[in-house]
Design an enzyme around this catalytic site. Structure first.
Site: not given
Lengths: 219, 219
Positions: A8, A10, A39, A114
């Site tokens: 992944d 982020y 976020r 992602s």
């Protein structure tokens, strides 16, 4: 025998919290709260849009999440401010151990899966000078649905073109761990800050406190 | 011509924030933060499990979300504490204007469509002495997927057995507004606390600050 590692991006390879510094410059005293809500909202919108069947790409989701965040926190903004904040997602620093870990994994295939668009991911990887370390950079944009929908993980499996058992999926995001494990990957959770495990009915195969610890698992 | 009103339950008819008082008794000084994180996590888990294709019912989701919340906030707990907190979801008070509004809508069909299980919803409605006011109480448990997946709204439409245009869907939850509007319902957003609108590409047809204002819309 693991021969492919799917990371992944982020929060796993790249530090999303670093955005708080840019937020802090523009909104003194509010950098942390803005980056945290942003976020959270960004993730919520990927999940909600996937559920609604109303996919839009992550650049647009990120912009929408930021606008909601600033509205909710009662902050004024201009288009220029929005663009500056969005740009900060293109220059996220990688975590300190990322490059050294990737160097030790050159005998394996290394991929990224992602939510970010291909353009966002390629720009971010290039800005962090990591472009030589990845065999494939995959965006869910190709399948138009966000993680943890199983179709996102299926896309990585198809692109890897190896049996599922050969793949180790690596993420710091608890919900991504649940989703990838539910899909059937071998899964390593990078738990840098001692978070509790998500209660989503799945447990990772491995828990590490940073990426360096992955080396032992793979060897 | 609206002849059927479908209400969301949690946050729309019933005050989920009231749970904070029970949390406060058990964890003095932490009632608000516990109830806030719990509610957020409860919603996240419904979305994530729906995306993963790993539905479990809302009683279980609520329990899982509560355990995560207490773990994250570093609070000790026993099974008895968990049960006490979960029970508080069965006795949520309705908002002050709910009963008077429902009384004025007796010429219309009135329904509930909620993530809660049938048992949870029926108990809660009975505890609030509102059981006479609803023609149907629908749980997404029947379709095994949570809002805002369109199948949840489709279930209500099928149960109502009237054309889509005859239905007004009412919710205080911004994500539920986006989902129901995206599905194609006429939608009224009950925005009691001046929240900003979610940036999910959909706008409600009506915005009211409490349920009483619905009467004018319908007449």
């Amino acid at each position: 025998m693991i021969n492919t590692v799917v990371f992944d991006a982020y929060g796993t390879l790249f530090d999303v919290n670093s955005v708080s510094r840019v937020c802090e410059k523009l909104y003194p005293g509010n950098g942390k709260i803005i980056s945290r809500v942003w976020r959270q909202k960004q993730l919520e919108y990927t999940w909600l849009r996937s559920l609604m069947g109303r996919y839009i790409d992550f650049e647009q989701v990120n912009r929408d999440a930021l606008r909601f965040t600033l509205n909710q926190l009662g902050k004024n903004y201009t288009n220029a401010i929005i663009d500056t904040l969005l740009d900060s997602y293109l220059t996220l620093p990688s975590y300190p151990e990322v490059e050294s870990t990737l160097k030790l994994l050159t005998s394996l295939r290394r991929m990224i899966l992602s939510d970010g668009t291909e353009k966002m991911l390629q720009t971010m990887v290039r800005n962090a000078k990591l472009e030589l370390y990845f065999d494939q950079i995959l965006s869910v944009d190709r399948v138009q649905v966000y993680k943890p929908d199983p179709r996102a993980y299926e896309f990585a499996l198809t692109a890897a073109n190896v049996p599922k058992e050969d793949i180790l999926f690596v993420s710091s995001n608890g919900w991504d761990i649940a989703g990838s494990k539910s899909f059937g990957f071998n899964v390593a959770w990078v738990n840098r800050v001692e978070k509790p495990m998500e209660e989503l009915g799945e447990r990772p195969d491995f828990i590490v406190s940073n990426l360096t610890e992955l080396i032992q698992i793979i060897n």
